[in-house]
Design a protein around this motif. Structure first.
Motif, PDB file in Angstrom:
ATOM      1  N   GLY A 131      40.951  42.695  41.707  1.00  0.00           N
ATOM      2  CA  GLY A 131      40.085  41.969  40.785  1.00  0.00           C
ATOM      3  C   GLY A 131      40.866  41.299  39.671  1.00  0.00           C
ATOM      4  N   SER A 166      32.599  36.535  34.411  1.00  0.00           N
ATOM      5  CA  SER A 166      31.899  37.435  35.319  1.00  0.00           C
ATOM      6  C   SER A 166      32.854  38.477  35.895  1.00  0.00           C
ATOM      7  CB  SER A 166      31.251  36.634  36.449  1.00  0.00           C
ATOM      8  OG  SER A 166      30.682  37.491  37.417  1.00  0.00           O
ATOM      9  N   LYS A 167      34.017  38.034  36.328  1.00  0.00           N
ATOM     10  CA  LYS A 167      34.999  38.966  36.901  1.00  0.00           C
ATOM     11  C   LYS A 167      35.539  39.914  35.841  1.00  0.00           C
ATOM     12  CE  LYS A 167      36.414  36.319  40.941  1.00  0.00           C
ATOM     13  NZ  LYS A 167      35.943  37.371  41.878  1.00  0.00           N
ATOM     14  N   MET A 170      33.000  42.593  35.403  1.00  0.00           N
ATOM     15  CA  MET A 170      33.004  43.493  36.551  1.00  0.00           C
ATOM     16  C   MET A 170      34.167  44.480  36.475  1.00  0.00           C
ATOM     17  SD  MET A 170      30.377  43.063  38.379  1.00  0.00           S
ATOM     18  CE  MET A 170      30.895  44.043  39.786  1.00  0.00           C
ATOM     19  N   PRO A 174      30.038  46.680  35.300  1.00  0.00           N
ATOM     20  CA  PRO A 174      29.904  46.495  33.843  1.00  0.00           C
ATOM     21  C   PRO A 174      29.041  47.600  33.219  1.00  0.00           C
ATOM     22  CG  PRO A 174      28.384  45.059  34.975  1.00  0.00           C
ATOM     23  CD  PRO A 174      29.135  45.805  36.049  1.00  0.00           C
TER      24      PRO A 174
END
Length: 293
Positions: A131, A166-167, A170, A174
């Motif tokens: 990620g 968004s990443k 994450m 979250p």
């Protein structure tokens, strides 16, 4: 390099496109990133060398290819930790660009809580997980698009920044969190007041008791409070500010070293030379020769 002090008053981008990418390089002995803050969000990636960055009260050691995230209003700074040139690329952008306007579900559900530091998110983005690697690759695309102004770069950048945020969220879960009392907005605002006072008055005498009085703290508590946030005592920070101002004058003016010493708040030349050498690794005269070489 052109450095930022206090709360930046520069405009990052323009009102229609409030995004700006910066590329900065520093030699060993130069200040990489002065302590400051701004209302915009920022991703900063180290592209060469090694450095330590402080975001709020935490220090992060970065190698080339790693990044940090700086939330709006967070104090941050950085310094070189190797004997080689150090470079970074940063994108600074207003939260409205990723959805923080009125009547916006994305802003209400994600961006506003993010700015309020209600989400658990990492400040240091390494390359340890898939990620993180994906996020860093997206950042490189943002840098390339804006530096080279590739076709549709404004539209593509907006989409990429939303995906990056968004990443980032994450990576943190979250999940929500409660800020500890030590990093409450009130404590941060008090620290910013002190930093601003020092930056505005460094050329004159500044006593510990007057700094503590500005925020209604005892001197002993104030010293602990200040060091927890900055990693330095009030005197160490004051001497750093004075040394940095002296370095600018040594490079950009023909003033005598004695005059510069007095201009930045040092009462004796010998003390100025000692403090300057401790900060930059050379005497003021040596620094001037190197700067003009």
């Amino acid at each position: 390099m052109q450095q930022a002090h206090l709360k930046e008053d520069r405009v990052h981008g323009d009102p229609l496109y409030p995004i700006r990418v910066y590329e900065i390089c520093c030699r060993p002995g130069e200040e990489l990133l002065d302590l400051h803050w701004h209302d915009e969000l920022e991703f900063l990636m180290l592209t060469k060398g090694k450095a330590t960055f402080r975001v709020s009260m935490d220090d992060y050691e970065l190698e080339a290819g790693e990044a940090i995230f700086v939330n709006g209003g967070q104090l941050h700074s950085g310094y070189i930790t190797s004997e080689e040139e150090c470079c970074f690329t940063a994108v600074v952008f207003h939260p409205d660009i990723v959805g923080n306007g009125r009547f916006d579900l994305v802003g209400e559900k994600y961006i506003t809580p993010l700015i309020q530091q209600k989400y658990v998110i990492p400040a240091h983005i390494s390359r340890q997980t898939a990620g993180e690697v994906e996020l860093l690759e997206l950042l490189l695309q943002v840098f390339d698009l804006n530096i080279n102004e590739l076709p549709l770069y404004e539209l593509t950048t907006k989409g990429l920044l939303q995906l990056i945020i968004s990443k980032l969220m994450m990576l943190g879960g979250p999940s929500y969190r409660e800020l500890p009392p030590a990093v409450s907005p009130t404590h941060i605002d008090r620290l910013k007041l002190i930093i601003e006072y020092i930056q505005m008055n460094y050329s004159g005498p500044i006593r510990l008791e007057e700094l503590a009085a500005l925020v209604s703290f005892s001197e002993s508590y104030f010293c602990r409070y200040f060091k927890n946030f900055t990693g330095k005592s009030p005197l160490e920070y004051l001497n750093q500010v004075r040394s940095q101002r002296a370095a600018y004058l040594l490079k950009d003016t023909d003033k005598k070293i004695t005059e510069i010493s007095l201009d930045v708040g040092f009462n004796t030349l010998s003390y100025f030379i000692g403090v300057f050498k401790a900060h930059f690794g050379c005497t003021p005269s040596e620094y001037r020769r190197k700067a003009h070489a």
